[in-house]
Scaffold this motif. Sequence first.
Motif, PDB file in Angstrom:
ATOM      1  N   THR A  33      24.431  19.192  -0.208  1.00 21.93           N
ATOM      2  CA  THR A  33      23.446  17.818  -0.700  1.00 21.93           C
ATOM      3  C   THR A  33      22.410  17.965   0.447  1.00 21.93           C
ATOM      4  O   THR A  33      22.640  18.393   1.451  1.00 21.93           O
ATOM      5  CB  THR A  33      24.511  16.668  -0.252  1.00 21.93           C
ATOM      6  N   ILE A  34      21.366  17.853  -0.278  1.00 26.25           N
ATOM      7  CA  ILE A  34      20.162  17.692   0.609  1.00 26.25           C
ATOM      8  C   ILE A  34      19.647  16.193   0.347  1.00 26.25           C
ATOM      9  O   ILE A  34      19.378  15.729  -0.644  1.00 26.25           O
ATOM     10  CB  ILE A  34      19.021  18.707   0.125  1.00 26.25           C
ATOM     11  N   THR A  35      19.328  15.765   1.747  1.00 27.13           N
ATOM     12  CA  THR A  35      19.022  14.339   1.640  1.00 27.13           C
ATOM     13  C   THR A  35      17.527  14.272   2.257  1.00 27.13           C
ATOM     14  O   THR A  35      17.292  14.836   3.445  1.00 27.13           O
ATOM     15  CB  THR A  35      19.829  13.257   2.836  1.00 27.13           C
ATOM     16  N   GLU A  36      16.565  13.733   1.210  1.00 27.79           N
ATOM     17  CA  GLU A  36      15.196  13.659   1.977  1.00 27.79           C
ATOM     18  C   GLU A  36      14.795  12.215   2.256  1.00 27.79           C
ATOM     19  O   GLU A  36      14.989  11.327   1.618  1.00 27.79           O
ATOM     20  CB  GLU A  36      14.455  14.271   0.779  1.00 27.79           C
ATOM     21  N   VAL A  37      14.154  12.247   3.482  1.00 27.78           N
ATOM     22  CA  VAL A  37      13.488  10.686   3.808  1.00 27.78           C
ATOM     23  C   VAL A  37      12.132  10.890   4.480  1.00 27.78           C
ATOM     24  O   VAL A  37      11.613  12.175   4.531  1.00 27.78           O
ATOM     25  CB  VAL A  37      14.152   9.951   4.667  1.00 27.78           C
ATOM     26  N   ALA A  38      11.127  10.121   4.355  1.00 23.59           N
ATOM     27  CA  ALA A  38       9.959   9.956   4.890  1.00 23.59           C
ATOM     28  C   ALA A  38       9.539   8.618   5.600  1.00 23.59           C
ATOM     29  O   ALA A  38      10.261   7.861   5.386  1.00 23.59           O
ATOM     30  CB  ALA A  38       8.950  10.231   3.555  1.00 23.59           C
ATOM     31  N   ALA A  39       8.315   8.988   6.348  1.00 20.59           N
ATOM     32  CA  ALA A  39       8.128   7.659   7.028  1.00 20.59           C
ATOM     33  C   ALA A  39       6.673   8.185   7.514  1.00 20.59           C
ATOM     34  O   ALA A  39       6.140   9.158   7.558  1.00 20.59           O
ATOM     35  CB  ALA A  39       8.816   7.589   8.512  1.00 20.59           C
ATOM     36  N   GLY A  40       5.835   6.797   7.585  1.00 21.19           N
ATOM     37  CA  GLY A  40       4.330   6.862   8.126  1.00 21.19           C
ATOM     38  C   GLY A  40       3.410   7.246   7.061  1.00 21.19           C
ATOM     39  O   GLY A  40       3.730   6.840   5.754  1.00 21.19           O
ATOM     40  N   VAL A  41       2.208   7.749   7.447  1.00 21.36           N
ATOM     41  CA  VAL A  41       1.247   8.017   6.363  1.00 21.36           C
ATOM     42  C   VAL A  41       0.822   9.194   6.114  1.00 21.36           C
ATOM     43  O   VAL A  41       0.983  10.034   7.114  1.00 21.36           O
ATOM     44  CB  VAL A  41       0.094   7.112   6.739  1.00 21.36           C
ATOM     45  N   LEU A  42       0.395   9.844   5.165  1.00 20.31           N
ATOM     46  CA  LEU A  42      -0.150  11.027   4.844  1.00 20.31           C
ATOM     47  C   LEU A  42      -1.575  11.125   5.444  1.00 20.31           C
ATOM     48  O   LEU A  42      -1.959  12.383   5.959  1.00 20.31           O
ATOM     49  CB  LEU A  42      -0.365  11.418   3.291  1.00 20.31           C
ATOM     50  N   SER A  43      -2.361  10.378   5.558  1.00 17.65           N
ATOM     51  CA  SER A  43      -3.412  10.467   6.293  1.00 17.65           C
ATOM     52  C   SER A  43      -3.912   9.094   7.004  1.00 17.65           C
ATOM     53  O   SER A  43      -3.730   7.980   6.220  1.00 17.65           O
ATOM     54  CB  SER A  43      -4.551  10.707   5.454  1.00 17.65           C
ATOM     55  N   ILE A  44      -4.228   9.055   8.100  1.00 15.13           N
ATOM     56  CA  ILE A  44      -4.654   7.852   8.869  1.00 15.13           C
ATOM     57  C   ILE A  44      -6.105   7.197   8.339  1.00 15.13           C
ATOM     58  O   ILE A  44      -6.389   6.208   8.122  1.00 15.13           O
ATOM     59  CB  ILE A  44      -4.950   7.886  10.219  1.00 15.13           C
ATOM     60  N   ARG A  45      -6.707   8.186   7.424  1.00 14.69           N
ATOM     61  CA  ARG A  45      -8.044   7.686   6.954  1.00 14.69           C
ATOM     62  C   ARG A  45      -7.663   6.893   5.501  1.00 14.69           C
ATOM     63  O   ARG A  45      -8.450   6.046   5.203  1.00 14.69           O
ATOM     64  CB  ARG A  45      -8.828   8.926   6.464  1.00 14.69           C
ATOM     65  N   THR A  46      -6.822   7.347   4.887  1.00 19.56           N
ATOM     66  CA  THR A  46      -6.483   6.606   3.651  1.00 19.56           C
ATOM     67  C   THR A  46      -5.523   5.662   3.833  1.00 19.56           C
ATOM     68  O   THR A  46      -5.182   4.739   2.870  1.00 19.56           O
ATOM     69  CB  THR A  46      -6.026   7.620   2.531  1.00 19.56           C
ATOM     70  N   GLY A  47      -4.203   5.788   4.435  1.00 20.02           N
ATOM     71  CA  GLY A  47      -3.263   5.128   4.787  1.00 20.02           C
ATOM     72  C   GLY A  47      -2.268   5.271   3.737  1.00 20.02           C
ATOM     73  O   GLY A  47      -1.206   4.400   3.594  1.00 20.02           O
ATOM     74  N   SER A  48      -2.192   6.241   2.862  1.00 14.93           N
ATOM     75  CA  SER A  48      -1.313   6.657   1.774  1.00 14.93           C
ATOM     76  C   SER A  48      -0.051   6.934   2.511  1.00 14.93           C
ATOM     77  O   SER A  48       0.068   7.604   3.283  1.00 14.93           O
ATOM     78  CB  SER A  48      -1.775   7.887   0.930  1.00 14.93           C
ATOM     79  N   PRO A  49       1.119   6.246   1.983  1.00 14.82           N
ATOM     80  CA  PRO A  49       2.419   6.530   2.507  1.00 14.82           C
ATOM     81  C   PRO A  49       3.001   7.883   2.180  1.00 14.82           C
ATOM     82  O   PRO A  49       2.862   8.518   1.251  1.00 14.82           O
ATOM     83  CB  PRO A  49       3.313   5.490   2.181  1.00 14.82           C
ATOM     84  N   VAL A  50       3.788   8.606   3.290  1.00  8.76           N
ATOM     85  CA  VAL A  50       4.194   9.595   3.140  1.00  8.76           C
ATOM     86  C   VAL A  50       5.597   9.567   2.183  1.00  8.76           C
ATOM     87  O   VAL A  50       6.341   8.349   2.168  1.00  8.76           O
ATOM     88  CB  VAL A  50       5.004  10.312   4.334  1.00  8.76           C
ATOM     89  N   THR A  51       5.707  10.150   1.022  1.00  8.44           N
ATOM     90  CA  THR A  51       6.772  10.348   0.107  1.00  8.44           C
ATOM     91  C   THR A  51       7.838  11.565   0.348  1.00  8.44           C
ATOM     92  O   THR A  51       7.140  12.511   0.751  1.00  8.44           O
ATOM     93  CB  THR A  51       6.388  10.010  -1.326  1.00  8.44           C
ATOM     94  N   THR A  52       8.983  11.595  -0.222  1.00  5.48           N
ATOM     95  CA  THR A  52       9.576  12.728   0.154  1.00  5.48           C
ATOM     96  C   THR A  52       9.062  13.844  -0.964  1.00  5.48           C
ATOM     97  O   THR A  52       9.642  15.030  -0.753  1.00  5.48           O
ATOM     98  CB  THR A  52      11.157  12.503  -0.397  1.00  5.48           C
ATOM     99  N   ASP A  53       8.337  13.658  -2.064  1.00  6.60           N
ATOM    100  CA  ASP A  53       7.761  14.612  -2.725  1.00  6.60           C
ATOM    101  C   ASP A  53       6.572  15.128  -2.318  1.00  6.60           C
ATOM    102  O   ASP A  53       5.767  15.825  -3.100  1.00  6.60           O
ATOM    103  CB  ASP A  53       7.854  14.255  -4.245  1.00  6.60           C
ATOM    104  N   ALA A  54       5.892  14.510  -1.059  1.00  4.83           N
ATOM    105  CA  ALA A  54       4.555  14.843  -0.705  1.00  4.83           C
ATOM    106  C   ALA A  54       4.579  16.525  -0.365  1.00  4.83           C
ATOM    107  O   ALA A  54       5.603  16.645   0.186  1.00  4.83           O
ATOM    108  CB  ALA A  54       4.184  13.995   0.458  1.00  4.83           C
ATOM    109  N   LEU A  55       3.511  17.125  -0.173  1.00  5.68           N
ATOM    110  CA  LEU A  55       3.324  18.438   0.193  1.00  5.68           C
ATOM    111  C   LEU A  55       2.629  18.543   1.503  1.00  5.68           C
ATOM    112  O   LEU A  55       1.587  17.542   1.961  1.00  5.68           O
ATOM    113  CB  LEU A  55       2.632  19.244  -0.563  1.00  5.68           C
ATOM    114  N   PHE A  56       3.481  19.229   2.292  1.00  6.95           N
ATOM    115  CA  PHE A  56       2.742  19.494   3.791  1.00  6.95           C
ATOM    116  C   PHE A  56       2.217  20.990   3.966  1.00  6.95           C
ATOM    117  O   PHE A  56       2.830  21.677   3.046  1.00  6.95           O
ATOM    118  CB  PHE A  56       3.609  19.008   4.990  1.00  6.95           C
TER     119      PHE A  56
END
Length: 463
Positions: A33-56
């Motif tokens: 089992t792989i459990t995925e979680v996220a927290a915070g924002v993708l960018s402080i400029r846009t404030g878009s939330p981090v999601t588990t399907d986001a790319l880093f």
Amino acid sequence: MSLTQIDLEKKLAELIDQHRVPGAQLAVLDGDTITEVAAGVLSIRTGSPVTTDALFLPGSIGKLYTATLVLMLVDEGLIDLDRPVRSYLPDFEVRDTHARDTVTVRDLLRHTSGFDGDVFIDTGRGDDALPRYLDAIRDLPQIAAPGSIWSYSNSGFSILGRLVEVVGDTVFETALRDRLLAPLGLQQSVVFAEDAIPHPLSVGHEPDPEDPDSHVVSNPWGLYRSCGPMGASLVASAGDVLRFALLHLDGGVAADGTQLLSEELVAAAQVPQVSLVDDTVLGEAWGLGWILDHFGDVAVIGHDGNSLGQNAFMRLAPEQRFGFCLQTNVESALAMYRELADWLFSQRLGVSLRQDPAALPTRVVDDPDRYVGTYRREGVSFEISATGDGSLVAGLHVTHAAAEMQSMPPMDDLPLVPVERSDSFLLRVPIADSDLLAVFFNPDDATAAPTYLHFGGRAHQRI
């Protein structure tokens, strides 16, 4: 003790707040089992939330993908690990002709080529980026004889990327997509910035030069195409990084049952090839692409990754089939990683990660002249000096291209803190959030004056 999604969400949120990280993504493997979680924002400029399907940007974790492509060609009988690189790449040149003729594929995979390794050059966006890179490093200097010491080499992996192209009759990014990402079904993994546009996407963050306690968005976003095999090509979610790693936990078998890599080579890649002197920074040894370590009595494999304003970490216990990938959008999250790894492995397996040697009660050194001098590699220079009270300080001057893309603060008179290990010190640089082990050593005679300073995974030669 098993860890629930709620446990992981709570811990990740606590850690990004504690360590002032804008956003992070965590994937944890436990059994199948792989459990995925996220927290915070993708960018402080846009404030878009981090999601588990986001790319880093996993950064140098991508070197494991490059190593896997090379091992697949070994599996097919097209590459011999112990043949010189030049037997496959006749145009390969570095300054030292002996190194040019003798450095093997194995040397590059385990970072024992002995030539300087942090050369980041923009050779364009075309399919000829890697051949042009190889042409540009023809004067790459040697800091040690091939096979004699370990020193992390980004350049070595761009050379391996070119090897994949020539032997596989392809371009690197095509091989990465067709031979790994597609067969493994990695839907949240791409190889070019334009491929990432349809996905939620993290940007990097670095300290604000006018207010070091705050962040600004990193610019540019990523490194050059010539740096792709170093890890710059890969853009992925933390969950996809773990799904790739499962190939190396499942004997080279993909989720659909396809044998992509032989079980023998999967095992060989996790056999120690060389020991590390600064063993608490990354691990105790290196395999064929993998960091190798022990947390307590548990064998661990993994890799770290730095990109422009992003920092990622992966550690796995193959036998226990447990581990994680953490991706952050800040340039240094080592302290957060260490706290998270310690919590995860102690909660689940009852072990803790390797610790730095304890600091001695005094900074005074018995023989400071043993260490005083200039230690250098391509683009980085350390000046070690003694103070009036007999302690040591370091001045660090960084000039390579990746550093020029970031805002580097002055790094002068940095204290070297002696620890309970000979010739070893803790050193905190302003661009890092943790102390790192600095080790002075002489590979020919441990009792003689040091000829190298090992710091941040790289050997710096005494001038």
